[in-house]
Write an enzyme that holds these catalytic residues in place. Structure first.
Site, PDB file in Angstrom:
ATOM      1  N   CYS A   1       0.828  -1.199   0.000  1.00  0.00           N
ATOM      2  CA  CYS A   1       0.000   0.000   0.000  1.00  0.00           C
ATOM      3  C   CYS A   1       0.872   1.263   0.000  1.00  0.00           C
ATOM      4  O   CYS A   1       1.879   1.340   0.708  1.00  0.00           O
ATOM      5  CB  CYS A   1      -0.915   0.005   1.219  1.00  0.00           C
ATOM      6  SG  CYS A   1      -2.055   1.394   1.264  1.00  0.00           S
TER       7      CYS A   1
ATOM      8  N   CYS B   1     -19.710   2.503   7.535  1.00  0.00           N
ATOM      9  CA  CYS B   1     -18.983   1.829   8.619  1.00  0.00           C
ATOM     10  C   CYS B   1     -17.721   2.650   8.855  1.00  0.00           C
ATOM     11  O   CYS B   1     -16.834   2.688   7.991  1.00  0.00           O
ATOM     12  CB  CYS B   1     -18.636   0.402   8.216  1.00  0.00           C
ATOM     13  SG  CYS B   1     -17.667  -0.506   9.448  1.00  0.00           S
TER      14      CYS B   1
ATOM     15  N   CYS C   1       0.184   0.337  10.305  1.00  0.00           N
ATOM     16  CA  CYS C   1      -0.193  -0.709   9.344  1.00  0.00           C
ATOM     17  C   CYS C   1       0.994  -1.455   8.740  1.00  0.00           C
ATOM     18  O   CYS C   1       1.857  -0.849   8.092  1.00  0.00           O
ATOM     19  CB  CYS C   1      -1.032  -0.104   8.233  1.00  0.00           C
ATOM     20  SG  CYS C   1      -1.697  -1.364   7.101  1.00  0.00           S
TER      21      CYS C   1
ATOM     22  N   CYS D   1       0.266   4.912   6.884  1.00  0.00           N
ATOM     23  CA  CYS D   1      -0.362   4.750   8.194  1.00  0.00           C
ATOM     24  C   CYS D   1       0.629   4.070   9.140  1.00  0.00           C
ATOM     25  O   CYS D   1       1.071   2.946   8.876  1.00  0.00           O
ATOM     26  CB  CYS D   1      -1.631   3.922   8.085  1.00  0.00           C
ATOM     27  SG  CYS D   1      -2.782   4.493   6.796  1.00  0.00           S
TER      28      CYS D   1
ATOM     29  N   CYS E   1     -16.753  -9.094   4.966  1.00  0.00           N
ATOM     30  CA  CYS E   1     -16.064  -7.842   4.655  1.00  0.00           C
ATOM     31  C   CYS E   1     -14.806  -8.136   3.841  1.00  0.00           C
ATOM     32  O   CYS E   1     -14.045  -9.058   4.171  1.00  0.00           O
ATOM     33  CB  CYS E   1     -15.678  -7.115   5.942  1.00  0.00           C
ATOM     34  SG  CYS E   1     -17.057  -6.897   7.092  1.00  0.00           S
TER      35      CYS E   1
ATOM     36  N   CYS F   1     -19.583  -5.941   3.052  1.00  0.00           N
ATOM     37  CA  CYS F   1     -18.907  -4.685   3.325  1.00  0.00           C
ATOM     38  C   CYS F   1     -17.559  -4.692   2.603  1.00  0.00           C
ATOM     39  O   CYS F   1     -16.941  -5.751   2.450  1.00  0.00           O
ATOM     40  CB  CYS F   1     -18.692  -4.522   4.829  1.00  0.00           C
ATOM     41  SG  CYS F   1     -17.853  -2.984   5.318  1.00  0.00           S
TER      42      CYS F   1
ATOM     43  N   ARG G   1     -18.848  -2.226  16.958  1.00  0.00           N
ATOM     44  CA  ARG G   1     -18.150  -3.472  16.645  1.00  0.00           C
ATOM     45  C   ARG G   1     -16.851  -3.596  17.448  1.00  0.00           C
ATOM     46  O   ARG G   1     -15.965  -2.764  17.321  1.00  0.00           O
ATOM     47  CB  ARG G   1     -17.875  -3.560  15.140  1.00  0.00           C
ATOM     48  CG  ARG G   1     -19.174  -3.460  14.321  1.00  0.00           C
ATOM     49  CD  ARG G   1     -18.970  -3.727  12.839  1.00  0.00           C
ATOM     50  NE  ARG G   1     -20.212  -3.494  12.111  1.00  0.00           N
ATOM     51  CZ  ARG G   1     -21.192  -4.390  11.957  1.00  0.00           C
ATOM     52  NH1 ARG G   1     -21.045  -5.600  12.487  1.00  0.00           N
ATOM     53  NH2 ARG G   1     -22.289  -4.099  11.285  1.00  0.00           N
TER      54      ARG G   1
END
Length: 408
Positions: free
Chosen positions: A119, A256, A126, A123, A163, A196, A328
């Site tokens: 990616c 979400c 991550c 972040c 998801c 999702c 959640r």
């Protein structure tokens, strides 16, 4: 207790059972508890500020535990709720939860990484970021059979929400992969499961295509407060995140959006994130509360594990300020004991992710979750394809327009 007192209590229970805010929609019946008159002077006004109980002023959690939808929360109000005594916060989060949900029903969801690693985002939490050297390596997107077989297995194991996550900043230049994902959504939706996706930023056309395919929800977390966000991510702005959420909502897909605690943020940042979520034109239908699982090789690898009490404060506060939202209990649950998870459910959480892995980090074992359900008397929550809070958005927008200014 005298006959008169019993009659008064009965009348109160009947009155509440006919209230538009009461949610006695389950097969099980629940009773309404009240405090003895000698211990409390109760002003029935939802926003009364002078109530007393046991010789003390009521906590902010108690004063705001009426379960009504509000979009005009102030940071100071949320901060006071968050810092209420933990036993008060847990109790009143539980009470609000029971106004809108079956307290024993917990949705089981499955999260699959359909495109892992590589990616371009930075972040700091991550392991999929190409900016850091971790055990996670870039992979191609999974093929159709792998994804659909995983969805079938998830359904067979009791999940009602599937998801799919892809480690992308956005979908630019990914027409072929996006077309495949639209096909995944159609196939999985046909299994009578909620679907999702979290695929990074979307444009209007992409959001509309996903809606037409039958996507139930789109995940796009805020991660933290606006103020702390630049210390965690520099490759995408907070406003870009809010813009994607707006496009999802406009397409008629449920939102979400939640965040992660344990990033080094303060309580003020946690309150700030909840304030942003709870003052949106419509509350997100789903708010994941994640506890950081620090991964070696990321800038946050040395962060201390989140304590369960911090998780409970987040869940219960979110439940009180967003009473109809699915809260959640997400990443980090693997660190909590069965008893600690029970407190999270009691305080307002009504969803978990099942399966041995969440994208790239470990999760609770399937058999352990099944044992926990049996021990706690939990029941699986069925799939829901309604976008109830989007309808509330229209009502809220009308209220804002009627007086010519925003209440948020």
């Amino acid at each position: 207790m005298s006959f008169t007192s019993l009659r008064s209590l009965s009348s109160r229970a009947i009155k509440i059972s006919h209230s538009k805010n009461a949610a006695f929609q389950f097969s099980r019946a629940y009773t309404v508890a009240t405090s003895p008159a000698k211990f409390a002077t109760i002003d029935e006004s939802p926003r009364a500020q002078t109530q007393m109980a046991f010789g003390r002023e009521l906590s902010a959690a108690a004063l705001n535990a009426h379960g009504e939808l509000r979009y005009d929360w102030k940071k100071e109000e949320i901060d006071a709720i968050y810092h209420s005594p933990i036993m008060e916060l847990l109790y009143h989060g539980a009470n609000v939860h029971r106004l809108h949900f079956d307290p024993l029903a917990v949705q089981q969801c499955t999260l699959l990484s359909i495109k892992t690693g590589g990616c371009s985002e930075d972040c700091k939490y991550c392991p999929q970021s190409s900016s850091y050297s971790t055990v996670v390596k870039a992979q191609k997107m999974l093929d159709t059979d792998e994804v659909l077989n995983a969805a079938r297995a998830a359904k067979a194991a009791g999940s009602t929400r599937f998801c799919m996550g892809a480690a992308w900043r956005d979908l630019a230049g990914r027409k072929s992969n996006f077309k495949k994902i639209v096909g995944f959504v159609k196939e999985i939706r046909a299994m009578d499961m909620e679907v999702c996706c979290t695929l990074g930023m979307l444009n209007d056309d992409q959001a509309n295509q996903l809606k037409e395919a039958g996507l139930t929800a789109y995940n796009h977390n805020l991660d933290t407060s606006r103020e702390y966000y630049p210390k965690i991510i520099t490759t995408r702005s907070y406003d870009e995140r809010l813009e994607t959420i707006s496009k999802v909502r406009e397409a008629g897909i449920s939102v979400c959006s939640g965040g992660i605690i344990g990033l080094g943020e303060t309580d003020t940042d946690r309150v700030g994130m909840l304030h942003t979520l709870s003052t949106m034109p419509a509350h997100p239908e789903s708010v994941p509360v994640n506890a950081l699982l620090a991964v070696e090789g990321t800038p946050l690898e040395k962060q201390e594990p989140v304590k369960v009490w911090d998780m409970i404060r987040m869940i219960a506060t979110a439940r009180i300020v967003m009473p109809k939202t699915m809260i959640r209990l997400s990443a980090g649950r693997v660190r909590f004991s069965e008893a600690e998870q029970a407190l999270c459910f009691m305080s307002g959480a009504n969803s978990i992710f099942t399966g041995d892995k969440l994208l790239t980090t470990p999760n609770n074992k399937f058999n352990a979750d099944q044992q926990m359900f049996e021990t706690l008397g939990l029941v699986p929550k069925a799939a829901s394809f309604k976008v109830d809070l989007a309808a509330e958005s229209e009502i809220n927008t009308e209220k804002k327009e009627c007086c010519g200014h925003s209440h948020a």
